[in-house]
Design a protein around this motif. Structure first.
Motif, PDB file in Angstrom:
ATOM      1  N   ALA A  15       0.818  -1.218   0.000  1.00 32.26           N
ATOM      2  CA  ALA A  15       0.000   0.000   0.000  1.00 32.26           C
ATOM      3  C   ALA A  15       0.851   1.268   0.000  1.00 32.26           C
ATOM      4  O   ALA A  15       0.435   2.307  -0.496  1.00 32.26           O
ATOM      5  N   ASN A  16       2.056   1.188   0.581  1.00 36.48           N
ATOM      6  CA  ASN A  16       2.884   2.387   0.709  1.00 36.48           C
ATOM      7  C   ASN A  16       3.984   2.468  -0.356  1.00 36.48           C
ATOM      8  O   ASN A  16       4.943   3.219  -0.205  1.00 36.48           O
ATOM      9  N   THR A  17       3.881   1.644  -1.407  1.00 38.99           N
ATOM     10  CA  THR A  17       4.910   1.692  -2.440  1.00 38.99           C
ATOM     11  C   THR A  17       4.787   2.978  -3.251  1.00 38.99           C
ATOM     12  O   THR A  17       3.734   3.603  -3.314  1.00 38.99           O
ATOM     13  N   LYS A  18       5.895   3.323  -3.895  1.00 34.09           N
ATOM     14  CA  LYS A  18       5.934   4.555  -4.669  1.00 34.09           C
ATOM     15  C   LYS A  18       5.128   4.393  -5.947  1.00 34.09           C
ATOM     16  O   LYS A  18       4.905   3.288  -6.429  1.00 34.09           O
ATOM     17  N   LYS A  19       4.719   5.511  -6.520  1.00 32.14           N
ATOM     18  CA  LYS A  19       4.008   5.480  -7.794  1.00 32.14           C
ATOM     19  C   LYS A  19       4.997   5.306  -8.937  1.00 32.14           C
ATOM     20  O   LYS A  19       6.184   5.641  -8.822  1.00 32.14           O
ATOM     21  N   GLU A  37       2.151   6.845 -13.562  1.00 28.66           N
ATOM     22  CA  GLU A  37       1.087   7.289 -12.660  1.00 28.66           C
ATOM     23  C   GLU A  37       1.302   8.731 -12.227  1.00 28.66           C
ATOM     24  O   GLU A  37       0.346   9.515 -12.127  1.00 28.66           O
ATOM     25  N   LEU A  38       2.554   9.092 -11.972  1.00 26.56           N
ATOM     26  CA  LEU A  38       2.857  10.479 -11.622  1.00 26.56           C
ATOM     27  C   LEU A  38       2.497  11.414 -12.766  1.00 26.56           C
ATOM     28  O   LEU A  38       1.964  12.506 -12.552  1.00 26.56           O
ATOM     29  N   MET A  39       2.790  10.981 -14.003  1.00 30.73           N
ATOM     30  CA  MET A  39       2.452  11.809 -15.155  1.00 30.73           C
ATOM     31  C   MET A  39       0.946  12.046 -15.237  1.00 30.73           C
ATOM     32  O   MET A  39       0.484  13.175 -15.437  1.00 30.73           O
ATOM     33  N   GLY A  40       0.165  10.971 -15.062  1.00 34.56           N
ATOM     34  CA  GLY A  40      -1.289  11.114 -15.103  1.00 34.56           C
ATOM     35  C   GLY A  40      -1.793  12.079 -14.050  1.00 34.56           C
ATOM     36  O   GLY A  40      -2.682  12.905 -14.310  1.00 34.56           O
ATOM     37  N   ASP A  41      -1.216  11.994 -12.847  1.00 32.42           N
ATOM     38  CA  ASP A  41      -1.608  12.911 -11.771  1.00 32.42           C
ATOM     39  C   ASP A  41      -1.299  14.358 -12.145  1.00 32.42           C
ATOM     40  O   ASP A  41      -2.092  15.272 -11.880  1.00 32.42           O
ATOM     41  N   GLU A  65       8.574   1.902 -10.578  1.00 33.28           N
ATOM     42  CA  GLU A  65       8.363   2.931  -9.576  1.00 33.28           C
ATOM     43  C   GLU A  65       9.411   4.031  -9.674  1.00 33.28           C
ATOM     44  O   GLU A  65      10.571   3.781 -10.000  1.00 33.28           O
ATOM     45  N   ALA A  66       8.976   5.240  -9.383  1.00 34.91           N
ATOM     46  CA  ALA A  66       9.874   6.387  -9.412  1.00 34.91           C
ATOM     47  C   ALA A  66      10.482   6.563  -8.025  1.00 34.91           C
ATOM     48  O   ALA A  66       9.760   6.758  -7.047  1.00 34.91           O
ATOM     49  N   PRO A  67      11.807   6.502  -7.893  1.00 35.64           N
ATOM     50  CA  PRO A  67      12.433   6.672  -6.574  1.00 35.64           C
ATOM     51  C   PRO A  67      12.364   8.131  -6.113  1.00 35.64           C
ATOM     52  O   PRO A  67      12.100   9.037  -6.910  1.00 35.64           O
ATOM     53  N   PHE A  68      12.599   8.334  -4.842  1.00 38.89           N
ATOM     54  CA  PHE A  68      12.694   9.686  -4.291  1.00 38.89           C
ATOM     55  C   PHE A  68      13.931   9.734  -3.397  1.00 38.89           C
ATOM     56  O   PHE A  68      14.048   8.971  -2.439  1.00 38.89           O
ATOM     57  N   PHE A  69      14.886  10.621  -3.714  1.00 39.43           N
ATOM     58  CA  PHE A  69      16.160  10.650  -2.996  1.00 39.43           C
ATOM     59  C   PHE A  69      16.229  11.721  -1.921  1.00 39.43           C
ATOM     60  O   PHE A  69      17.132  11.705  -1.085  1.00 39.43           O
ATOM     61  N   GLY A  70      15.331  12.681  -1.953  1.00 35.13           N
ATOM     62  CA  GLY A  70      15.279  13.666  -0.889  1.00 35.13           C
ATOM     63  C   GLY A  70      16.328  14.757  -0.955  1.00 35.13           C
ATOM     64  O   GLY A  70      16.549  15.463   0.034  1.00 35.13           O
ATOM     65  N   TYR A  71      16.989  14.896  -2.089  1.00 36.00           N
ATOM     66  CA  TYR A  71      17.971  15.978  -2.212  1.00 36.00           C
ATOM     67  C   TYR A  71      17.259  17.330  -2.303  1.00 36.00           C
ATOM     68  O   TYR A  71      16.176  17.444  -2.884  1.00 36.00           O
ATOM     69  N   ASP A  72      17.893  18.331  -1.741  1.00 33.97           N
ATOM     70  CA  ASP A  72      17.376  19.700  -1.854  1.00 33.97           C
ATOM     71  C   ASP A  72      17.847  20.257  -3.190  1.00 33.97           C
ATOM     72  O   ASP A  72      18.887  20.908  -3.294  1.00 33.97           O
ATOM     73  N   LYS A  73      17.073  19.995  -4.207  1.00 33.14           N
ATOM     74  CA  LYS A  73      17.514  20.284  -5.571  1.00 33.14           C
ATOM     75  C   LYS A  73      17.133  21.706  -5.993  1.00 33.14           C
ATOM     76  O   LYS A  73      16.149  22.268  -5.531  1.00 33.14           O
ATOM     77  N   SER A  74      17.915  22.222  -6.917  1.00 31.80           N
ATOM     78  CA  SER A  74      17.635  23.548  -7.468  1.00 31.80           C
ATOM     79  C   SER A  74      16.565  23.437  -8.548  1.00 31.80           C
ATOM     80  O   SER A  74      16.329  22.359  -9.095  1.00 31.80           O
TER      81      SER A  74
END
Length: 621
Positions: free
Chosen positions: A315-319, A323-327, A480-489
């Motif tokens: 249930a908590n897996t990444k999109k 799916e992100l594009m559709g959103d 799934e699209a990962p999320f690395f949490g970097y403070d990106k520009s």
């Protein structure tokens, strides 16, 4: 275990079976397919739909002398079972196992390699012409689905085949489904044929009247023929094909083996091209696949009793990126932007299902017609609508000319969302999306981007939404699209992003390879600079200047063929500037990549964090 199936080792073994055995064989093959694919994964619903058709084909024709050419080919599992590959099916789509598509190197019964749709009729015509030129004697049969018939190439071949007037057979496997529900005029036309009982009833009554008329002289014969032709224009199913020059037979029940055998034998005796219209049910015989054929088109391992996936998505897996594009597209509509979402028969696969349901007037499924999709988007783009064209990387190859000629030359702000970029795994050579960076890189006016994670992806889409100076392609991998949490520009046109700063070695990574670079950096003691390329075109030349001034070694990592890709352009620039820095490219060599899990292929091709770490250690001794 199987009374009939276990006795079938080649098509010749079918010839001695009686009607009851053929029917029993159908049931046994279906059970075998469900048993095997529930363990291995693969294309289930399409194969369940062609069991009787495949049995009849091998019962009537003599493969490999006669040529059976399967379109797309994901419905060829039954063909493989009947041609001696029953046990090998247990390795389907696994590394060095059986291919999920016909493959000439695999069997003499596979006479044409396929993977993309709508090619079978063209190949069949080639075989038929060569047969006659060589004075050979064999039958040629192309099996094409109603979804594949929506592509322009199929119509080009139908038209040319009629002109050639060669003896060959086209079997239209009509199950009212491609991967998603079929759309367009051809789908509606075939639907009228399926339900067209009026013609058959009137035809029967008229023939009874004609039979009572004494045929006196040529005039009456000619008159009867003209009446019949006029009658056909109004009522005959398949008149479109008849007018093209094909003898049309059907529609027939694609699950009645005796009827199919009878029609196939009839077709063999007809001079000129013949089209047989066969109605089948996708997923036939397995309840869960019948009610949800799209789910079982390309399935992961599942539980046979309920059809549920063996490993359920948490249930908590990444999109996924799709799916992100559709959103995002939904959000753009709600924010008041004039956009359109376009796909070529892949609303589910590209992640557009939610968008399609919520904003159907802004969604366009053009069918298996990538060329049309691109030029259609060009028209929208010139009229104030921002088109987002979601197509798998491997399928956009089919619209190369339209991207270059219709979009790039005119600098139309079309956004190409390239799903399944890089290695896609089990579908193999025909589906690996490892050429897009190369075939887009050399197109003037094209911008190419690749996200490292979900947040970068959304930022890139937002950038593309307002960019009006030409087309943009955003390429992203399957899954799934990962999320690395970097403070990106923020995204700045043509600029890369430094994620880690070191002194020893610099790594320029594209998209999915950023993850591998970060993992590799954590594995070594060396001081490593890691740069997320972000833009493949234009390249961030300023960044390369800085890296060349501060580092001795530069590794470029991309999940794309090395020829014409990102790395080759970086290398050209470094050489042109005369920089004293050693450049190495980590990518895919000049070869096609077979099927297997993505992780397995990444390991074999040397594209993992371990391989990057080994590179770092090698040059930092």
């Amino acid at each position: 275990m199987f009374k009939v199936l276990d006795k079938i080792h080649s098509p010749e073994d079918l010839k001695s079976l009686d009607r009851d055995d053929l029917n029993r064989l159908s049931h046994e093959i279906r059970k075998y397919l469900v048993d095997v694919i529930s363990v291995t994964g693969g294309h289930l619903s399409s194969n369940l739909g062609v069991v009787e058709l495949t049995i009849a084909l091998h019962y009537v024709f003599n493969s490999p002398v006669d040529k059976l050419i399967w379109d797309v080919g994901h419905q060829s599992y039954v063909h493989k079972i009947l041609t001696g590959r029953k046990e090998a099916l247990k390795t389907v789509r696994q590394y060095q196992g059986l291919s999920g598509f016909p493959k000439r190197l695999e069997s003499e019964h596979d006479c044409f390699d396929v993977g993309h749709s709508s090619t079978s009729i063209s190949a069949a015509i080639g075989y038929a012409v060569a047969r006659d030129m060589n004075k050979d004697d064999y039958s040629v049969v192309a099996i094409i689905g109603d979804g594949a018939l929506t592509a322009g190439m199929a119509f080009e071949a139908l038209n040319n085949g009629a002109q050639m007037k060669k003896n060959f057979i086209v079997i239209l496997n009509d199950n009212q489904m491609s991967i998603g529900k079929n759309v367009g005029g051809m789908a509606e036309y075939l639907d009228t044929i399926r339900t067209g009982h009026v013609y058959k009833e009137i035809k029967h009554d008229v023939h009874k009247v004609f039979d009572r008329i004494p045929v006196v002289g040529k005039m009456l014969t000619k008159g009867v023929r003209e009446i019949k032709d006029a009658f056909k224009q109004v009522f005959i199913p398949g008149m479109f094909f008849e007018e093209m020059g094909y003898t049309y037979l059907g529609p027939i029940d694609g699950h009645a083996v005796p009827q199919i055998i009878k029609v196939l034998n009839q077709a063999r005796r007809i001079e000129g091209p013949v089209l047989i219209h066969v109605n089948t049910i996708k997923g036939k015989g397995y309840h869960h696949a019948e009610i949800n054929p799209s789910k079982f088109h390309g399935t992961k391992p599942f539980i046979t009793t309920n059809g549920e996936a063996l490993v359920k998505k948490a249930a908590n897996t990444k999109k996924t990126y799709g799916e992100l594009m559709g959103d995002q597209l939904i959000q753009y509509i709600e924010d008041g932007h004039k956009i359109a979402g376009i796909t070529a028969a892949m609303p589910d696969g590209t992640g557009m299902t939610r968008f399609m349901k919520k904003y159907p007037k802004a969604f366009f499924d053009v069918g298996i017609a990538e060329q049309h999709a691109v030029t259609f988007a060009a028209g929208l783009g010139l009229s104030g609508i921002k088109p987002f064209v979601a197509i798998y990387s491997t399928f956009l190859q089919r619209a190369y000319d339209q991207v270059l000629h219709d979009v790039c030359i005119q600098k139309i702000p079309v956004v190409f969302m390239l799903d399944r970029a890089g290695l896609v795994g089990e579908d193999g050579e025909t589906h690996q999306g490892v050429f897009d960076l190369s075939y887009l890189n050399h197109m003037p006016n094209m911008t190419v981007m690749a996200p490292m994670d979900s947040e970068t992806f959304k930022d890139m889409m937002a950038f593309a939404l307002t960019y009006m100076d030409g087309p943009i392609a955003i390429r992203y991998p399957k899954g799934e699209a990962p999320f690395f949490g970097y403070d990106k520009s923020p995204i700045v046109y043509g600029k890369s992003e430094v994620l880690e700063t070191g002194q020893d070695i610099a790594i320029l990574a594209v998209g999915s390879m950023v993850d591998e670079a970060l993992k590799a950096s954590a594995m070594v003691k060396s001081s490593v600079t890691i740069v997320d390329a972000r833009f493949v075109k234009p390249i961030d030349y300023d960044q390369i200047d800085r890296l060349a001034a501060t580092h001795k070694y530069l590794l470029i990592a991309e999940e794309n063929t090395m020829i014409g890709g990102y790395g080759s352009e970086v290398l050209r620039y470094v050489h042109q500037k005369g920089y004293d820095i050693k450049v190495e490219i980590m990518g895919i060599k000049d070869d096609f990549i077979e099927h297997g899990s993505r992780n397995k292929l990444m390991e074999i091709l040397g594209l993992t964090a371990n391989h990057i770490a080994a590179y770092i250690e090698r040059y930092n001794r």
